[in-house]
Scaffold this active site. Sequence first.
Site, short mmCIF file in Angstrom:
data_model
loop_
_atom_site.label_atom_id
_atom_site.label_comp_id
_atom_site.label_asym_id
_atom_site.label_seq_id
_atom_site.Cartn_x
_atom_site.Cartn_y
_atom_site.Cartn_z
N HIS A 151 -1.60 1.84 12.79
CA HIS A 151 -1.15 3.14 13.30
C HIS A 151 -1.36 4.25 12.26
O HIS A 151 -1.42 3.98 11.05
CB HIS A 151 0.31 3.07 13.70
CG HIS A 151 0.55 2.22 14.92
ND1 HIS A 151 1.77 2.13 15.53
CD2 HIS A 151 -0.28 1.41 15.63
CE1 HIS A 151 1.69 1.31 16.57
NE2 HIS A 151 0.44 0.86 16.65
N GLU A 157 0.67 6.55 11.16
CA GLU A 157 1.77 6.62 10.20
C GLU A 157 1.65 5.53 9.14
O GLU A 157 1.88 5.75 7.94
CB GLU A 157 3.13 6.49 10.91
CG GLU A 157 3.37 7.52 11.99
CD GLU A 157 2.99 7.01 13.38
OE1 GLU A 157 3.79 7.19 14.31
OE2 GLU A 157 1.90 6.41 13.52
N CYS A 187 6.72 1.59 12.88
CA CYS A 187 6.43 2.76 12.05
C CYS A 187 7.73 3.45 11.63
O CYS A 187 7.86 3.92 10.50
CB CYS A 187 5.55 3.74 12.81
SG CYS A 187 3.83 3.19 12.99
#
Length: 362
Positions: A274, A276, A305
């Site tokens: 991801h 993040e 996350c």
Amino acid sequence: MIVIGLTGTLGAGKDTVVNYLIKNEDFQHLSVRKFLIKELQKRNLPINRDTMRKLANELREKYGTAYIVEKLYSEALKSNKNAIIESIRSIGEVEALKSKENFFLIAIDADPKIRYSRIQQRGSETDNVDYATFIAQENEEMQNDDPNKQNIIKCMELADYYIENNGTYQQLYDQISIVLKEIKSKVNNKKKGQIYHRPSWDEYFIEIMNTVATRATCDRGRAGCVIVKDKRILVTGYVGAPSGLPHCDEVGHLFKKVIHEDGSITQHCVRTVHAEQNAIAQAARFGISLDGSTLYVKMTPCRSCAMLIINSGIKRVVCEYRYHAGKESEDLFNQANIQLDFINDEILSYQNQKLDSEQNKD
């Protein structure tokens, strides 16, 4: 014509910015450093950091604060071509150039140890000093109350844009591209007589996040992430497979089904890291503390996350939109006393795809 001034610390990446603008935007390069080197050669003086600083101060005291940059700006006017003036170091130079039409000042900075390593790799004779000398020389240049003399700290404070260059070349290119896009927009709006709406800091960093997201490699959600502290970008990240592994855009998605406690089934692509997570990983890789920072992202982070964000010391999360399955993350942020803000209250979800169980993926 656009004229960009470049200020910042030694080894921060000014040459890289210059080369990018020359190669990709056809800017001409006008350098205070090169101007001083030519003058030192005429005087048969040694070329090093000390002699350049002394000569620059001497010329400013004798002919005026903006003597050198005025010479360079005149060259730009003659060619009527977009130009970048490198190595602006005094308050007087900044003030003189800011009075010119379509002038913008960009500051470049980086961690001192990273910068020292870069100049050692560069192998220039003028920069061949030990780390202690490097820091001592820099301290002399960083601050001076005399407007004719070098004061890099104040020049950076007066900059229209600030770039923190602790990461990769691509991350630096992304930031330059975003800044140049905004500069061109300002100049074009001015030509058209339009009223310019200056974005808030949150709008500004969300726009940067969206540009970073264009590098993402999964078409289910091309998301980006920008982490900021004191209005300065620390790191960026976007959705993509781990380094060196095939991307969704190349080989397709890698779906896994998840059976929930209520019996519902969702399907997820697990090929990617991801946005993040990639941003936080970049910070870990380059030794950048995220404590007290703000994270900008497309929509509410997932639970995994969110937990990484909490443990990274990030204190504020700004999302452009709400995520349809983001309630659990919102609760986690609330419990951890992390401020969560949304630019838009609209809820986003991935494009639905029916599974065998007639359930939809998230």
